[in-house]
Motif scaffolding. Structure first.
Motif, short mmCIF file in Angstrom:
data_model
loop_
_atom_site.label_atom_id
_atom_site.label_comp_id
_atom_site.label_asym_id
_atom_site.label_seq_id
_atom_site.Cartn_x
_atom_site.Cartn_y
_atom_site.Cartn_z
N GLY A 1 4.78 4.88 8.45
CA GLY A 1 4.06 6.11 8.68
C GLY A 1 2.58 5.93 8.41
O GLY A 1 2.11 4.82 8.18
N THR A 2 1.85 7.01 8.45
CA THR A 2 0.42 7.00 8.19
C THR A 2 0.14 7.73 6.90
O THR A 2 0.60 8.85 6.71
CB THR A 2 -0.35 7.69 9.34
N TRP A 3 -0.61 7.09 6.03
CA TRP A 3 -1.06 7.71 4.79
C TRP A 3 -2.58 7.69 4.83
O TRP A 3 -3.19 6.64 4.94
CB TRP A 3 -0.57 6.93 3.57
N THR A 4 -3.19 8.85 4.74
CA THR A 4 -4.64 8.94 4.79
C THR A 4 -5.14 9.48 3.48
O THR A 4 -4.90 10.65 3.15
CB THR A 4 -5.08 9.87 5.95
N PRO A 5 -5.86 8.65 2.72
CA PRO A 5 -6.37 9.14 1.44
C PRO A 5 -7.51 10.13 1.65
O PRO A 5 -8.21 10.07 2.66
CB PRO A 5 -6.86 7.87 0.74
N PRO A 6 -7.69 11.05 0.73
CA PRO A 6 -8.81 11.98 0.84
C PRO A 6 -10.14 11.22 0.85
O PRO A 6 -10.25 10.13 0.28
CB PRO A 6 -8.69 12.83 -0.44
N ALA A 7 -11.11 11.79 1.53
CA ALA A 7 -12.44 11.16 1.62
C ALA A 7 -12.99 10.91 0.22
O ALA A 7 -12.83 11.72 -0.69
CB ALA A 7 -13.38 12.06 2.40
N GLY A 8 -13.62 9.76 0.07
CA GLY A 8 -14.27 9.43 -1.18
C GLY A 8 -13.34 8.90 -2.26
O GLY A 8 -13.76 8.72 -3.40
N THR A 9 -12.09 8.66 -1.93
CA THR A 9 -11.16 8.14 -2.92
C THR A 9 -10.93 6.65 -2.67
O THR A 9 -11.15 6.16 -1.55
CB THR A 9 -9.80 8.87 -2.89
N PRO A 10 -10.49 5.92 -3.67
CA PRO A 10 -10.26 4.49 -3.47
C PRO A 10 -9.09 4.27 -2.51
O PRO A 10 -8.30 5.18 -2.27
CB PRO A 10 -9.92 3.98 -4.87
N PRO A 11 -8.98 3.05 -1.97
CA PRO A 11 -7.87 2.77 -1.08
C PRO A 11 -6.54 3.06 -1.79
O PRO A 11 -6.42 2.87 -3.00
CB PRO A 11 -8.00 1.27 -0.80
N PRO A 12 -5.56 3.52 -1.04
CA PRO A 12 -4.28 3.87 -1.66
C PRO A 12 -3.53 2.63 -2.14
O PRO A 12 -3.71 1.54 -1.62
CB PRO A 12 -3.52 4.57 -0.53
N THR A 13 -2.69 2.83 -3.12
CA THR A 13 -1.81 1.76 -3.59
C THR A 13 -0.49 1.85 -2.84
O THR A 13 -0.06 2.93 -2.45
CB THR A 13 -1.56 1.88 -5.10
N PHE A 14 0.13 0.71 -2.62
CA PHE A 14 1.37 0.62 -1.86
C PHE A 14 2.48 0.07 -2.74
O PHE A 14 2.24 -0.76 -3.60
CB PHE A 14 1.23 -0.39 -0.71
N ASP A 15 3.70 0.49 -2.45
CA ASP A 15 4.87 -0.19 -2.97
C ASP A 15 5.87 -0.28 -1.82
O ASP A 15 6.61 0.65 -1.56
CB ASP A 15 5.51 0.54 -4.15
N PRO A 16 5.86 -1.41 -1.08
CA PRO A 16 6.74 -1.56 0.07
C PRO A 16 8.11 -2.12 -0.29
O PRO A 16 8.89 -2.45 0.60
CB PRO A 16 5.98 -2.54 0.94
N SER A 17 8.42 -2.20 -1.55
CA SER A 17 9.65 -2.88 -1.96
C SER A 17 10.92 -2.19 -1.48
O SER A 17 11.97 -2.82 -1.45
CB SER A 17 9.68 -3.04 -3.48
N ARG A 18 10.83 -0.93 -1.10
CA ARG A 18 12.06 -0.22 -0.68
C ARG A 18 11.91 0.41 0.69
O ARG A 18 12.61 1.35 1.02
CB ARG A 18 12.43 0.83 -1.73
N ASN A 19 11.00 -0.12 1.53
CA ASN A 19 10.86 0.46 2.87
C ASN A 19 11.77 -0.21 3.90
O ASN A 19 11.71 0.10 5.07
CB ASN A 19 9.41 0.47 3.33
N LEU A 20 12.65 -1.11 3.44
CA LEU A 20 13.68 -1.71 4.28
C LEU A 20 15.01 -1.64 3.54
O LEU A 20 15.05 -1.76 2.32
CB LEU A 20 13.37 -3.18 4.56
#
Length: 182
Positions: free
Chosen positions: A147-166
């Motif tokens: 999917g698409t995750w868009t962080p609010p303007a002015g915030t640091p890049p989002p953190t990911f945890d892809p360990s359970r997306n499969l």
């Protein structure tokens, strides 16, 4: 990297979707993006030539809302799609939610469930795929979520945890019982 992960990344590039498999900071104390997918099937074992229903549960366990949710389901054994229904996070039931994709530029050959809408933090989408396997055997079946995750303007890049997306399961398909003449 699995066949599905590779194709989810291709799907992301084609559709402009950020898939959780792109970067990882697994183990972070707070995770912005954590798409989780699980799957089960019944009956167990499945019977060749008879319907088997897979239930895929896609949950956003991260802190950020997601849009453009896509679920892909790849199964060995050449099953035929009978029906695909998605219950979206808002309770809407979407019939014909998935189709069999054969375009390698979009995703791996398998069942593609696009346009599943937004998924706020903590929300769940449930997909029911009914398939028929033509032959007996033990087959791998792998589902993935992106999917698409868009962080609010002015915030640091989002953190990911892809360990359970499969999620991968083995599907046991038994021969159909012999028919008896009366």
């Amino acid at each position: 990297m699995s066949k599905l992960t590779t194709k989810l990344i291709m799907l992301a590039a084609t559709c402009g979707v950020m898939v959780a498999a792109f970067g990882t900071t697994a183990g972070a104390s707070h995770v912005d993006m954590e798409p989780v997918i699980t799957k089960t099937y019944s009956p167990q074992p499945a019977i060749a030539g008879e319907p088997v229903t897979f239930t895929l549960t896609a949950t956003n366990e991260g802190r950020m809302a997601a849009t453009n949710i896509v679920v892909t389901d790849i199964s060995e054994g050449n099953p035929t799609l009978v029906s695909a229904t998605a219950t979206l996070a808002d309770g809407t039931v979407q019939n014909d939610a998935c189709f069999y994709n054969t375009d390698p530029h979009v995703a791996a050959e398998g069942f593609l469930c696009p346009a599943l809408g937004p998924l706020a933090a903590g929300e769940t989408i449930t997909i029911r795929l009914t398939l028929v396997y033509p032959e007996p055997g033990t087959f791998q079946n792998e589902a993935g979520i992106g999917g698409t995750w868009t962080p609010p303007a002015g915030t640091p890049p989002p953190t990911f945890d892809p360990s359970r997306n499969l999620d991968t399961i083995s599907v046991e398909v038994m021969p159909a019982p012999p028919t008896t003449k009366a």
